[in-house]
Design a protein around this motif. Structure first.
Motif, PDB file in Angstrom:
ATOM      1  N   MET A 212       0.842  -1.171   0.000  1.00  0.00           N
ATOM      2  CA  MET A 212       0.000   0.000   0.000  1.00  0.00           C
ATOM      3  C   MET A 212       0.893   1.242   0.000  1.00  0.00           C
ATOM      4  SD  MET A 212      -3.066   1.091   2.605  1.00  0.00           S
ATOM      5  CE  MET A 212      -4.212  -0.023   1.869  1.00  0.00           C
ATOM      6  N   PHE A 213       0.435   2.271  -0.665  1.00  0.00           N
ATOM      7  CA  PHE A 213       1.168   3.534  -0.718  1.00  0.00           C
ATOM      8  C   PHE A 213       1.214   4.125   0.684  1.00  0.00           C
ATOM      9  CE2 PHE A 213       1.706   8.054  -1.565  1.00  0.00           C
ATOM     10  CZ  PHE A 213       2.672   8.048  -2.545  1.00  0.00           C
ATOM     11  N   THR A 214       2.416   4.427   1.152  1.00  0.00           N
ATOM     12  CA  THR A 214       2.606   4.923   2.514  1.00  0.00           C
ATOM     13  C   THR A 214       3.499   6.151   2.480  1.00  0.00           C
ATOM     14  OG1 THR A 214       2.503   2.636   3.308  1.00  0.00           O
ATOM     15  CG2 THR A 214       3.364   4.284   4.840  1.00  0.00           C
ATOM     16  N   ILE A 215       3.052   7.203   3.129  1.00  0.00           N
ATOM     17  CA  ILE A 215       3.860   8.409   3.292  1.00  0.00           C
ATOM     18  C   ILE A 215       4.407   8.384   4.715  1.00  0.00           C
ATOM     19  CG2 ILE A 215       3.864  10.929   3.378  1.00  0.00           C
ATOM     20  CD1 ILE A 215       1.523  10.830   1.364  1.00  0.00           C
ATOM     21  N   ILE A 216       5.707   8.527   4.830  1.00  0.00           N
ATOM     22  CA  ILE A 216       6.355   8.523   6.144  1.00  0.00           C
ATOM     23  C   ILE A 216       7.094   9.838   6.314  1.00  0.00           C
ATOM     24  CG2 ILE A 216       8.040   7.391   7.648  1.00  0.00           C
ATOM     25  CD1 ILE A 216       7.480   4.819   6.057  1.00  0.00           C
ATOM     26  N   SER A 217       6.773  10.535   7.399  1.00  0.00           N
ATOM     27  CA  SER A 217       7.475  11.775   7.727  1.00  0.00           C
ATOM     28  C   SER A 217       8.096  11.617   9.109  1.00  0.00           C
ATOM     29  CB  SER A 217       6.525  12.970   7.682  1.00  0.00           C
ATOM     30  OG  SER A 217       5.559  12.870   8.698  1.00  0.00           O
ATOM     31  N   TYR A 218       9.152  12.365   9.328  1.00  0.00           N
ATOM     32  CA  TYR A 218       9.815  12.244  10.619  1.00  0.00           C
ATOM     33  C   TYR A 218      10.366  13.589  11.071  1.00  0.00           C
ATOM     34  CZ  TYR A 218      13.968  11.845   7.600  1.00  0.00           C
ATOM     35  OH  TYR A 218      14.925  12.054   6.653  1.00  0.00           O
ATOM     36  N   ASP A 219      10.459  13.720  12.379  1.00  0.00           N
ATOM     37  CA  ASP A 219      11.078  14.871  13.024  1.00  0.00           C
ATOM     38  C   ASP A 219      11.952  14.308  14.133  1.00  0.00           C
ATOM     39  OD1 ASP A 219      11.784  17.349  13.930  1.00  0.00           O
ATOM     40  OD2 ASP A 219       9.816  17.860  14.738  1.00  0.00           O
ATOM     41  N   ILE A 220      13.234  14.217  13.868  1.00  0.00           N
ATOM     42  CA  ILE A 220      14.190  13.599  14.779  1.00  0.00           C
ATOM     43  C   ILE A 220      15.154  14.689  15.244  1.00  0.00           C
ATOM     44  CG2 ILE A 220      15.914  11.768  15.062  1.00  0.00           C
ATOM     45  CD1 ILE A 220      13.163  10.686  14.226  1.00  0.00           C
ATOM     46  N   VAL A 221      15.264  14.879  16.550  1.00  0.00           N
ATOM     47  CA  VAL A 221      16.054  15.995  17.070  1.00  0.00           C
ATOM     48  C   VAL A 221      17.563  15.751  17.026  1.00  0.00           C
ATOM     49  CG1 VAL A 221      14.178  16.805  18.533  1.00  0.00           C
ATOM     50  CG2 VAL A 221      15.850  15.244  19.481  1.00  0.00           C
ATOM     51  N   ASN A 222      17.988  14.503  17.093  1.00  0.00           N
ATOM     52  CA  ASN A 222      19.411  14.167  17.141  1.00  0.00           C
ATOM     53  C   ASN A 222      19.922  13.860  15.735  1.00  0.00           C
ATOM     54  OD1 ASN A 222      21.438  11.718  17.272  1.00  0.00           O
ATOM     55  ND2 ASN A 222      21.764  12.933  19.138  1.00  0.00           N
ATOM     56  N   ASP A 223      21.042  14.487  15.343  1.00  0.00           N
ATOM     57  CA  ASP A 223      21.583  14.316  13.990  1.00  0.00           C
ATOM     58  C   ASP A 223      21.905  12.857  13.666  1.00  0.00           C
ATOM     59  OD1 ASP A 223      21.381  17.020  13.442  1.00  0.00           O
ATOM     60  OD2 ASP A 223      23.470  17.446  13.928  1.00  0.00           O
ATOM     61  N   LYS A 224      22.544  12.138  14.584  1.00  0.00           N
ATOM     62  CA  LYS A 224      22.919  10.745  14.322  1.00  0.00           C
ATOM     63  C   LYS A 224      21.679   9.874  14.116  1.00  0.00           C
ATOM     64  CE  LYS A 224      27.448  10.128  16.415  1.00  0.00           C
ATOM     65  NZ  LYS A 224      28.226   9.374  17.396  1.00  0.00           N
ATOM     66  N   ARG A 225      20.681  10.032  14.978  1.00  0.00           N
ATOM     67  CA  ARG A 225      19.451   9.248  14.835  1.00  0.00           C
ATOM     68  C   ARG A 225      18.721   9.617  13.547  1.00  0.00           C
ATOM     69  NH1 ARG A 225      18.559  10.504  20.261  1.00  0.00           N
ATOM     70  NH2 ARG A 225      16.779  11.809  19.722  1.00  0.00           N
ATOM     71  N   ARG A 226      18.696  10.913  13.239  1.00  0.00           N
ATOM     72  CA  ARG A 226      18.019  11.373  12.022  1.00  0.00           C
ATOM     73  C   ARG A 226      18.677  10.767  10.785  1.00  0.00           C
ATOM     74  NH1 ARG A 226      17.687  16.312  13.229  1.00  0.00           N
ATOM     75  NH2 ARG A 226      19.692  16.962  12.402  1.00  0.00           N
ATOM     76  N   THR A 227      19.996  10.718  10.756  1.00  0.00           N
ATOM     77  CA  THR A 227      20.712  10.122   9.624  1.00  0.00           C
ATOM     78  C   THR A 227      20.410   8.632   9.514  1.00  0.00           C
ATOM     79  OG1 THR A 227      22.466  11.774   9.755  1.00  0.00           O
ATOM     80  CG2 THR A 227      23.002   9.711   8.638  1.00  0.00           C
ATOM     81  N   LYS A 228      20.370   7.934  10.641  1.00  0.00           N
ATOM     82  CA  LYS A 228      20.059   6.503  10.623  1.00  0.00           C
ATOM     83  C   LYS A 228      18.644   6.255  10.108  1.00  0.00           C
ATOM     84  CE  LYS A 228      23.249   5.095  14.262  1.00  0.00           C
ATOM     85  NZ  LYS A 228      23.383   4.540  15.610  1.00  0.00           N
ATOM     86  N   VAL A 229      17.694   7.073  10.535  1.00  0.00           N
ATOM     87  CA  VAL A 229      16.315   6.930  10.062  1.00  0.00           C
ATOM     88  C   VAL A 229      16.247   7.191   8.562  1.00  0.00           C
ATOM     89  CG1 VAL A 229      14.014   7.993  10.158  1.00  0.00           C
ATOM     90  CG2 VAL A 229      15.201   7.386  12.277  1.00  0.00           C
ATOM     91  N   MET A 230      16.900   8.240   8.111  1.00  0.00           N
ATOM     92  CA  MET A 230      16.899   8.571   6.684  1.00  0.00           C
ATOM     93  C   MET A 230      17.490   7.431   5.861  1.00  0.00           C
ATOM     94  SD  MET A 230      19.215   9.686   4.104  1.00  0.00           S
ATOM     95  CE  MET A 230      20.559  10.335   5.071  1.00  0.00           C
ATOM     96  N   LYS A 231      18.614   6.874   6.292  1.00  0.00           N
ATOM     97  CA  LYS A 231      19.253   5.774   5.557  1.00  0.00           C
ATOM     98  C   LYS A 231      18.362   4.539   5.540  1.00  0.00           C
ATOM     99  CE  LYS A 231      24.044   7.203   6.049  1.00  0.00           C
ATOM    100  NZ  LYS A 231      25.373   6.900   6.596  1.00  0.00           N
ATOM    101  N   LEU A 232      17.708   4.257   6.642  1.00  0.00           N
ATOM    102  CA  LEU A 232      16.783   3.125   6.691  1.00  0.00           C
ATOM    103  C   LEU A 232      15.640   3.326   5.701  1.00  0.00           C
ATOM    104  CD1 LEU A 232      15.695   0.498   7.941  1.00  0.00           C
ATOM    105  CD2 LEU A 232      14.590   1.932   9.699  1.00  0.00           C
ATOM    106  N   LEU A 233      15.040   4.500   5.718  1.00  0.00           N
ATOM    107  CA  LEU A 233      13.908   4.767   4.828  1.00  0.00           C
ATOM    108  C   LEU A 233      14.301   4.747   3.359  1.00  0.00           C
ATOM    109  CD1 LEU A 233      12.035   7.488   6.892  1.00  0.00           C
ATOM    110  CD2 LEU A 233      11.291   5.140   6.435  1.00  0.00           C
TER     111      LEU A 233
END
Length: 91
Positions: free
Chosen positions: A1-22
């Motif tokens: 199913m078409f899924t839109i995922i948005s995120y707001d991650i305050v920590n740079d390292k965690r944000r980068t990990k989430v982005m790479k995973l997605l």
């Protein structure tokens, strides 16, 4: 199913990990927004991985599951298009 995922991650390292995973699951369409085609199993696996990466007290991830009719009603103003191609193929 078409899924839109948005995120707001305050920590740079965690944000980068989430982005790479997605990136492994979908197409980045804005700085913190991805469009993905996910079956139920993929969504469960992705959710588990995301929850392991974030701090639930400071971070936020939103997943919007859209049926085919809702995808047809997406309006984009300016550059860009709705991601319709699968991000990966099983051979």
């Amino acid at each position: 199913m078409f899924t839109i995922i948005s995120y707001d991650i305050v920590n740079d390292k965690r944000r980068t990990k989430v982005m790479k995973l997605l990136k492994g699951y979908g197409q980045r369409v804005q700085y913190s927004v991805f469009e993905c085609q996910l079956n139920p199993t993929e969504l469960i696996n992705l959710t588990r991985q995301l929850l392991a990466l974030i701090d639930r007290n400071t971070d936020s991830i939103r997943c919007y599951r859209l049926d085919a009719d809702a995808v047809q009603r997406i309006a984009i103003y300016g550059i860009g298009r709705v991601t319709t191609e699968p991000t990966h193929w099983l051979v």
